[in-house]
Design a protein around this motif. Structure first.
Motif, PDB file in Angstrom:
ATOM      1  N   SER A 194       0.887  -1.107   0.022  1.00 28.52           N
ATOM      2  CA  SER A 194       0.009   0.044   0.031  1.00 28.52           C
ATOM      3  C   SER A 194       0.947   1.251   0.040  1.00 28.52           C
ATOM      4  O   SER A 194       0.918   2.017   1.155  1.00 28.52           O
ATOM      5  N   VAL A 195       1.578   1.599  -1.079  1.00 33.76           N
ATOM      6  CA  VAL A 195       2.510   2.344  -1.416  1.00 33.76           C
ATOM      7  C   VAL A 195       2.032   3.677  -2.219  1.00 33.76           C
ATOM      8  O   VAL A 195       2.820   4.150  -2.775  1.00 33.76           O
ATOM      9  N   GLY A 196       0.681   3.821  -2.136  1.00 31.02           N
ATOM     10  CA  GLY A 196       0.310   5.134  -3.063  1.00 31.02           C
ATOM     11  C   GLY A 196      -0.460   4.744  -4.175  1.00 31.02           C
ATOM     12  O   GLY A 196      -0.202   3.596  -4.537  1.00 31.02           O
ATOM     13  N   LEU A 197      -0.656   5.754  -4.918  1.00 35.15           N
ATOM     14  CA  LEU A 197      -1.271   5.489  -6.306  1.00 35.15           C
ATOM     15  C   LEU A 197      -0.881   6.515  -7.145  1.00 35.15           C
ATOM     16  O   LEU A 197      -0.381   7.600  -6.934  1.00 35.15           O
ATOM     17  N   ALA A 198      -1.186   6.104  -8.409  1.00 36.29           N
ATOM     18  CA  ALA A 198      -0.632   6.983  -9.481  1.00 36.29           C
ATOM     19  C   ALA A 198      -1.990   6.933 -10.518  1.00 36.29           C
ATOM     20  O   ALA A 198      -2.561   6.385 -10.741  1.00 36.29           O
ATOM     21  N   PRO A 199      -1.932   8.799 -10.963  1.00 33.93           N
ATOM     22  CA  PRO A 199      -3.264   8.754 -11.927  1.00 33.93           C
ATOM     23  C   PRO A 199      -3.168   8.092 -13.173  1.00 33.93           C
ATOM     24  O   PRO A 199      -2.196   7.568 -13.590  1.00 33.93           O
ATOM     25  N   MET A 200      -4.407   7.473 -13.469  1.00 28.43           N
ATOM     26  CA  MET A 200      -4.467   7.062 -14.548  1.00 28.43           C
ATOM     27  C   MET A 200      -4.431   7.894 -15.930  1.00 28.43           C
ATOM     28  O   MET A 200      -5.592   8.131 -16.465  1.00 28.43           O
ATOM     29  N   HIS A 201      -3.381   8.081 -16.340  1.00 29.09           N
ATOM     30  CA  HIS A 201      -3.183   9.501 -17.309  1.00 29.09           C
ATOM     31  C   HIS A 201      -3.474   8.674 -18.699  1.00 29.09           C
ATOM     32  O   HIS A 201      -3.263   9.518 -19.657  1.00 29.09           O
ATOM     33  N   GLN A 202      -3.454   7.427 -18.923  1.00 23.57           N
ATOM     34  CA  GLN A 202      -3.294   7.023 -20.350  1.00 23.57           C
ATOM     35  C   GLN A 202      -4.181   7.652 -21.463  1.00 23.57           C
ATOM     36  O   GLN A 202      -3.618   8.018 -22.275  1.00 23.57           O
ATOM     37  N   LEU A 203      -5.309   7.746 -21.211  1.00 15.39           N
ATOM     38  CA  LEU A 203      -6.350   8.236 -22.195  1.00 15.39           C
ATOM     39  C   LEU A 203      -5.861   9.709 -22.492  1.00 15.39           C
ATOM     40  O   LEU A 203      -5.965  10.210 -23.706  1.00 15.39           O
ATOM     41  N   LEU A 204      -5.649  10.388 -21.419  1.00 17.40           N
ATOM     42  CA  LEU A 204      -5.193  11.878 -21.689  1.00 17.40           C
ATOM     43  C   LEU A 204      -3.980  12.003 -22.404  1.00 17.40           C
ATOM     44  O   LEU A 204      -3.825  12.716 -23.379  1.00 17.40           O
ATOM     45  N   SER A 205      -2.961  11.195 -21.953  1.00 16.14           N
ATOM     46  CA  SER A 205      -1.628  11.096 -22.549  1.00 16.14           C
ATOM     47  C   SER A 205      -1.731  10.859 -24.168  1.00 16.14           C
ATOM     48  O   SER A 205      -1.228  11.579 -25.091  1.00 16.14           O
ATOM     49  N   MET A 206      -2.724   9.864 -24.575  1.00 17.91           N
ATOM     50  CA  MET A 206      -2.975   9.323 -25.872  1.00 17.91           C
ATOM     51  C   MET A 206      -3.418  10.506 -26.649  1.00 17.91           C
ATOM     52  O   MET A 206      -3.135  10.769 -27.837  1.00 17.91           O
ATOM     53  N   ALA A 207      -4.453  11.407 -25.924  1.00 19.74           N
ATOM     54  CA  ALA A 207      -5.204  12.358 -26.826  1.00 19.74           C
ATOM     55  C   ALA A 207      -4.265  13.707 -26.926  1.00 19.74           C
ATOM     56  O   ALA A 207      -4.731  14.645 -27.587  1.00 19.74           O
ATOM     57  N   GLY A 208      -3.058  13.683 -26.522  1.00 20.21           N
ATOM     58  CA  GLY A 208      -2.224  14.644 -26.841  1.00 20.21           C
ATOM     59  C   GLY A 208      -2.266  15.820 -25.732  1.00 20.21           C
ATOM     60  O   GLY A 208      -1.752  16.873 -26.036  1.00 20.21           O
ATOM     61  N   VAL A 209      -2.995  15.443 -24.597  1.00 21.43           N
ATOM     62  CA  VAL A 209      -3.069  16.756 -23.593  1.00 21.43           C
ATOM     63  C   VAL A 209      -1.842  16.821 -23.063  1.00 21.43           C
ATOM     64  O   VAL A 209      -0.759  16.051 -22.859  1.00 21.43           O
ATOM     65  N   HIS A 210      -1.680  18.287 -22.659  1.00 22.63           N
ATOM     66  CA  HIS A 210      -0.170  19.078 -22.168  1.00 22.63           C
ATOM     67  C   HIS A 210      -0.154  18.093 -20.713  1.00 22.63           C
ATOM     68  O   HIS A 210      -1.060  18.393 -20.020  1.00 22.63           O
ATOM     69  N   MET A 211       0.712  17.035 -20.489  1.00 20.15           N
ATOM     70  CA  MET A 211       1.021  16.626 -19.076  1.00 20.15           C
ATOM     71  C   MET A 211       1.988  17.004 -18.511  1.00 20.15           C
ATOM     72  O   MET A 211       3.196  17.502 -19.059  1.00 20.15           O
ATOM     73  N   LYS A 212       2.175  16.604 -17.302  1.00 19.26           N
ATOM     74  CA  LYS A 212       3.547  17.006 -16.688  1.00 19.26           C
ATOM     75  C   LYS A 212       3.397  15.834 -15.283  1.00 19.26           C
ATOM     76  O   LYS A 212       2.586  15.630 -14.589  1.00 19.26           O
ATOM     77  N   TYR A 213       4.692  15.377 -14.902  1.00 13.40           N
ATOM     78  CA  TYR A 213       4.868  14.495 -13.860  1.00 13.40           C
ATOM     79  C   TYR A 213       5.114  15.414 -12.694  1.00 13.40           C
ATOM     80  O   TYR A 213       5.756  16.358 -12.446  1.00 13.40           O
ATOM     81  N   ILE A 214       4.051  15.224 -11.730  1.00 13.30           N
ATOM     82  CA  ILE A 214       4.084  16.084 -10.349  1.00 13.30           C
ATOM     83  C   ILE A 214       4.101  15.272  -9.305  1.00 13.30           C
ATOM     84  O   ILE A 214       3.132  14.405  -9.107  1.00 13.30           O
ATOM     85  N   PRO A 215       5.611  15.192  -8.642  1.00  9.57           N
ATOM     86  CA  PRO A 215       5.326  14.011  -7.665  1.00  9.57           C
ATOM     87  C   PRO A 215       4.380  14.100  -6.506  1.00  9.57           C
ATOM     88  O   PRO A 215       3.777  13.013  -5.996  1.00  9.57           O
ATOM     89  N   GLU A 216       3.999  15.463  -6.140  1.00 11.77           N
ATOM     90  CA  GLU A 216       3.000  15.535  -5.013  1.00 11.77           C
ATOM     91  C   GLU A 216       1.626  15.054  -5.375  1.00 11.77           C
ATOM     92  O   GLU A 216       0.721  14.798  -4.606  1.00 11.77           O
ATOM     93  N   PHE A 217       1.359  14.886  -6.838  1.00  5.85           N
ATOM     94  CA  PHE A 217       0.167  14.375  -7.584  1.00  5.85           C
ATOM     95  C   PHE A 217       0.146  12.805  -7.598  1.00  5.85           C
ATOM     96  O   PHE A 217      -0.802  12.464  -8.401  1.00  5.85           O
ATOM     97  N   GLY A 218       1.415  12.357  -7.520  1.00 12.68           N
ATOM     98  CA  GLY A 218       1.490  10.873  -7.713  1.00 12.68           C
ATOM     99  C   GLY A 218       1.970  10.503  -8.904  1.00 12.68           C
ATOM    100  O   GLY A 218       2.050   9.101  -9.207  1.00 12.68           O
ATOM    101  N   GLY A 219       1.922  10.958  -9.940  1.00  9.90           N
ATOM    102  CA  GLY A 219       2.584  10.636 -11.145  1.00  9.90           C
ATOM    103  C   GLY A 219       2.433  11.940 -12.294  1.00  9.90           C
ATOM    104  O   GLY A 219       2.139  12.911 -11.929  1.00  9.90           O
ATOM    105  N   ILE A 220       1.751  11.161 -13.476  1.00 13.31           N
ATOM    106  CA  ILE A 220       1.588  12.371 -14.752  1.00 13.31           C
ATOM    107  C   ILE A 220       0.215  12.795 -14.767  1.00 13.31           C
ATOM    108  O   ILE A 220      -0.792  11.845 -14.694  1.00 13.31           O
ATOM    109  N   VAL A 221       0.061  14.101 -14.541  1.00 11.13           N
ATOM    110  CA  VAL A 221      -0.948  14.502 -14.682  1.00 11.13           C
ATOM    111  C   VAL A 221      -1.374  15.696 -15.897  1.00 11.13           C
ATOM    112  O   VAL A 221      -0.286  16.228 -16.130  1.00 11.13           O
ATOM    113  N   PRO A 222      -2.738  15.871 -16.061  1.00 15.46           N
ATOM    114  CA  PRO A 222      -2.736  16.884 -17.226  1.00 15.46           C
ATOM    115  C   PRO A 222      -2.386  18.495 -16.405  1.00 15.46           C
ATOM    116  O   PRO A 222      -3.039  18.744 -15.354  1.00 15.46           O
TER     117      PRO A 222
END
Lengths: 93, 364
Positions: free
Chosen positions: B249-277
């Motif tokens: 139980s070491v935390g969660l990462a956002p399910m960004h795959q659909l957003l990344s695929m759609a070409g949304v501008h994303m960024k890795y934000i450690p405070e948010f657990g991973g890659i977010v729009p």
């Protein structure tokens, strides 16, 4: 005693040692590793292994995890039978 | 091609609440849920929520899910819910492809809300594929949804709220919790949860991680090792704990795959657990008409996902041209609720993450 395997990509059964062997050969981007090992290309589409692999690359290159480019995400997110796509496109005609 | 006003991807708390805001105003919504049940993670949460009444505090997670689903019932004329339906791709011009019961469908809409939630993080250690090693989500599903024991004795890895709450539930179910181990130097979750465990004699070992799993065909124990201040393992501090289950139980990462695929501008934000729009103040991404809500826009509690859901539904109705005093005052109210939820010491990460999103917006 030999080390037991550390599984990094559980869909494709890829170990940490296999990843490091390629890092040593200069395959130091996620895309490189993906093409060599199929990591992140299984049923979960990298949602499990992505950060583990980014971390291994970051440690190897002495950079931050956030500076390791994530792999390109392409459609589709799950396996689809060609038959289903054909039926849908026939229906659209 | 099937046409609908708004498509919502994911029927967890954020998606359900976003749907509510929209259908209430007569907007037609199609909601896709990959699983056979709506409610997302709420359906496996048997504990009562904290927070204020507005976000259903003192109510159990699965009861909150049932309530959110019931709230939608009067508006069924505007709402199509597709369960067992996986969104496969998001393309230009708001085209969305979906698989349901092995059939393939193409949709087009005026706005999309992605509320796909999060995925559990995993750890790399020796023999991490042995049967008996679970994620906290799987343990909750087995125990709280199906009433199945994950094991007889367990080691919990991670002392965030999920790790602490699930440990307590395991004890209640009669499973021996051998220890909670935590890589950081302090306990991650609320002290009220940690104290309950300590009173029942469960050791919480900080600066400790899992080095190796023991066993041949299934788990028989885990080897722990201590970490120094720079997170390096200290040789010679290995200890073996006998157990037949281990919960990661070491935390969660956002399910960004659909957003990344759609070409949304994303960024890795450690405070948010991973890659977010990098979304706007109104939760809209760089893809015009594509909005986000819930954990996919940074990991937080379910209460925040609920409020974000209601909010993004309202933002989308604004986008579709619906403007009124009432909508404005509702937006202001939900804003205030979010700020309240993020105001304490446990909201610090979210506040920092949002700052980084703002900075990233200026760069682009």
């Amino acid at each position: 005693m030999p080390k037991s395997p550390v599984i990094i990509c559980r869909c494709e059964d890829i170990t940490k040692d296999e990843i490091h062997a390629l890092l040593e050969q200069g395959f130091t981007t996620f895309e490189d590793l993906k093409r060599q090992l199929r990591v992140g290309m299984g049923p979960c589409q990298g949602s499990t292994c992505q950060e583990l692999i980014q971390r291994e690359i970051a440690l190897f290159l002495h950079v931050k995890v956030e500076d390791v480019a994530a792999p390109k995400v392409r459609p589709l997110t799950a396996g689809v039978k060609l038959k289903a796509i054909k039926e849908a496109s026939d229906h659209d005609k | 091609m099937i046409h609908t006003d708004v498509i919502i991807v994911g029927g967890g708390p954020a998606g359900l609440c976003a749907a509510y805001s929209l259908v209430k105003q007569g907007v037609s919504v199609t909601l896709f849920e990959r699983n056979s049940k709506l409610g997302g993670q709420l359906v496996k949460q048997t504990h009562k929520f904290f927070g204020s009444e507005k976000q259903y505090a003192k109510t159990r997670g699965f009861d909150i899910a049932a309530k959110l689903i019931k709230d939608l019932e009067p508006y069924s004329a505007f709402l199509t819910i597709e369960k067992n339906a996986t969104v496969l791709g998001i393309y230009p011009d708001k085209v969305v492809t979906v698989m349901k019961n092995e059939a393939y469908f193409k949709y087009q809409c005026k706005a999309i809300i992605v509320s796909t939630g999060a995925m559990e993080k995993v750890l790399a250690f020796e023999q991490n594929d042995l049967p008996g090693i679970y994620g906290a989500g799987a343990v909750q599903t087995l125990m709280n949804v199906y009433g199945v024991y994950p094991g007889q004795s367990i080691v919990m890895v991670g002392s965030g709220n999920i790790g602490l709450i699930v440990s307590y539930q395991l004890l209640q179910a009669g499973v021996e919790v051998k220890a909670v181990i935590e890589a950081a130097s302090s306990i991650g979750g609320y002290k009220v949860h940690a104290s309950k465990l300590r009173r029942l004699g469960v050791p919480i070992l900080t600066n400790t991680t899992i080095k190796k799993a023991h066993g041949v065909d299934f788990l028989t124990g885990v080897e722990t090792i201590q970490l120094d201040e720079s997170w390096k393992t200290i040789p010679g501090t290995e200890k073996t704990i006998q157990c037949d289950a281990c919960c990661i139980s070491v935390g969660l990462a956002p399910m960004h795959q659909l957003l990344s695929m759609a070409g949304v501008h994303m960024k890795y934000i450690p405070e948010f657990g991973g890659i977010v729009p990098i979304a706007s103040d109104t939760h809209e991404t760089s893809y015009d008409g594509l909005f986000v809500a819930g954990d996919v826009y940074g990991i937080e509690e379910a209460s925040s996902a609920i409020v974000e859901g209601y909010l993004s539904g309202l933002y989308v109705s604004n986008k579709l041209g619906m403007k009124s005093e009432e909508i404005n005052s509702q937006i202001a109210d939900f804003h205030q609720q979010l700020e309240y939820l993020r105001s304490g010491p446990f909201g610090k990460k979210t506040r920092q993450g949002l700052e980084k999103i703002k900075e990233a917006r200026n760069v682009t």
